[in-house]
Design a protein around this motif. Sequence first.
Motif, PDB file in Angstrom:
ATOM      1  N   VAL A  14     -49.649 -14.155 -32.831  1.00  0.00           N
ATOM      2  CA  VAL A  14     -50.793 -14.235 -31.923  1.00  0.00           C
ATOM      3  C   VAL A  14     -51.586 -15.511 -32.191  1.00  0.00           C
ATOM      4  O   VAL A  14     -51.597 -16.040 -33.315  1.00  0.00           O
ATOM      5  CB  VAL A  14     -51.707 -12.999 -32.075  1.00  0.00           C
ATOM      6  N   THR A  16     -54.719 -15.948 -32.291  1.00  0.00           N
ATOM      7  CA  THR A  16     -56.014 -15.761 -32.948  1.00  0.00           C
ATOM      8  C   THR A  16     -55.950 -16.021 -34.444  1.00  0.00           C
ATOM      9  O   THR A  16     -56.984 -16.047 -35.113  1.00  0.00           O
ATOM     10  CB  THR A  16     -56.528 -14.330 -32.717  1.00  0.00           C
ATOM     11  N   TYR A  22     -47.578 -10.492 -30.740  1.00  0.00           N
ATOM     12  CA  TYR A  22     -48.213  -9.960 -29.535  1.00  0.00           C
ATOM     13  C   TYR A  22     -47.831  -8.512 -29.249  1.00  0.00           C
ATOM     14  O   TYR A  22     -48.630  -7.742 -28.716  1.00  0.00           O
ATOM     15  CB  TYR A  22     -47.877 -10.850 -28.332  1.00  0.00           C
ATOM     16  N   ASP A  24     -47.601  -6.285 -31.345  1.00  0.00           N
ATOM     17  CA  ASP A  24     -48.487  -5.454 -32.173  1.00  0.00           C
ATOM     18  C   ASP A  24     -49.757  -5.098 -31.418  1.00  0.00           C
ATOM     19  O   ASP A  24     -50.329  -4.016 -31.619  1.00  0.00           O
ATOM     20  CB  ASP A  24     -48.847  -6.188 -33.475  1.00  0.00           C
ATOM     21  N   TRP A  25     -50.216  -6.013 -30.576  1.00  0.00           N
ATOM     22  CA  TRP A  25     -51.393  -5.709 -29.756  1.00  0.00           C
ATOM     23  C   TRP A  25     -51.100  -4.526 -28.829  1.00  0.00           C
ATOM     24  O   TRP A  25     -51.931  -3.626 -28.672  1.00  0.00           O
ATOM     25  CB  TRP A  25     -51.795  -6.930 -28.935  1.00  0.00           C
ATOM     26  N   SER A  28     -50.969  -1.355 -30.823  1.00  0.00           N
ATOM     27  CA  SER A  28     -52.332  -0.950 -31.167  1.00  0.00           C
ATOM     28  C   SER A  28     -53.025  -0.311 -29.977  1.00  0.00           C
ATOM     29  O   SER A  28     -53.728   0.703 -30.110  1.00  0.00           O
ATOM     30  CB  SER A  28     -53.130  -2.163 -31.647  1.00  0.00           C
ATOM     31  N   LEU A 192     -60.083  -1.373 -26.750  1.00  0.00           N
ATOM     32  CA  LEU A 192     -58.834  -2.034 -26.359  1.00  0.00           C
ATOM     33  C   LEU A 192     -57.680  -1.044 -26.391  1.00  0.00           C
ATOM     34  O   LEU A 192     -56.870  -1.029 -27.316  1.00  0.00           O
ATOM     35  CB  LEU A 192     -58.562  -3.229 -27.272  1.00  0.00           C
ATOM     36  N   GLN A 197     -55.540  -4.123 -23.894  1.00  0.00           N
ATOM     37  CA  GLN A 197     -54.698  -5.020 -24.682  1.00  0.00           C
ATOM     38  C   GLN A 197     -53.786  -5.844 -23.790  1.00  0.00           C
ATOM     39  O   GLN A 197     -53.489  -7.013 -24.089  1.00  0.00           O
ATOM     40  CB  GLN A 197     -53.861  -4.210 -25.682  1.00  0.00           C
ATOM     41  N   GLN A 200     -55.739  -8.703 -22.470  1.00  0.00           N
ATOM     42  CA  GLN A 200     -55.948  -9.683 -23.531  1.00  0.00           C
ATOM     43  C   GLN A 200     -54.670 -10.484 -23.768  1.00  0.00           C
ATOM     44  O   GLN A 200     -54.705 -11.704 -23.976  1.00  0.00           O
ATOM     45  CB  GLN A 200     -56.370  -8.980 -24.826  1.00  0.00           C
ATOM     46  N   LEU A 201     -53.535  -9.791 -23.718  1.00  0.00           N
ATOM     47  CA  LEU A 201     -52.258 -10.471 -23.919  1.00  0.00           C
ATOM     48  C   LEU A 201     -52.005 -11.493 -22.817  1.00  0.00           C
ATOM     49  O   LEU A 201     -51.518 -12.605 -23.077  1.00  0.00           O
ATOM     50  CB  LEU A 201     -51.124  -9.439 -23.967  1.00  0.00           C
ATOM     51  N   SER A 211     -46.263  -8.426 -19.732  1.00  0.00           N
ATOM     52  CA  SER A 211     -47.316  -7.601 -20.323  1.00  0.00           C
ATOM     53  C   SER A 211     -47.467  -6.279 -19.598  1.00  0.00           C
ATOM     54  O   SER A 211     -47.466  -5.197 -20.216  1.00  0.00           O
ATOM     55  CB  SER A 211     -48.646  -8.366 -20.300  1.00  0.00           C
TER      56      SER A 211
END
Length: 245
Positions: A14, A16, A22, A24-25, A28, A192, A197, A200-201, A211
């Motif tokens: 990612v 950040t 990604y 993992d986002w 999550s 999120l 998420q 955000q992705l 996504s």
Amino acid sequence: MDYRWHWGVLLQPVATGEPAIYVDWLLSGLANTVELTLFAFALALVIGTAFGVMRTLPNRIANAAGTAYVSIFRGVPLIVQFFIWFFVVPELLPTAMGDWLKSLPSHPQFLIASVLSLGVYTGSRICEQVRAGIRARPPGQMHAAFALGLTRAQAYRYVLLPVTFRTILSPLTSEFLVISKNSAVASTIGLLELSGQARQLVDYTAQPYESFICVTLSYMALNFVILHGMGWIRRRTALPGMIGD
């Protein structure tokens, strides 16, 4: 269509700087959606059952309270209820409690407000299903319970509600599925979950199709689990001779 598919982006680190990729986002977000769905449905079931019973009691105050609850929470848009629970309710609580709630880390704050919003809203729908299920029971069941020496509370607990829940398992399954989809509204206050998420992705990768295809498949998998789980419960609790069994 001039679009460059790039599924490998999901396995890239990612942007950040955190130690994650990604996908993992998305995982999550799926975990947050499952957590929110389970807690909200449990709360909705408890509240809906309590008010559903109140709406069938021979007590005007209990009936009025149940009717008011259903009218208020079914009549206000869900997104408005999310904003009220997150922004307004903490300000209306006693100062110490409100300060404690606002001092929590962001995720627990978002989750608590989301569970309350979804749970109370869905509870107003389950309330009507429980009420209808109880009203559908023959009056002789209550009379028989009284003849055996049961109190009204015992008659509800041991006679009416067990049969009622078996009768309304199909609409309860629908409400369970609806909660999993309505959980997407939680992203409006910052939680999120899956859809949050995914957005955000998209912001970080500029790959919207990958996504949202992953999010769609995740919702389908979650609904599949819910349907089969509730179907298993229905088979295990079926009573011979009942409608639908």
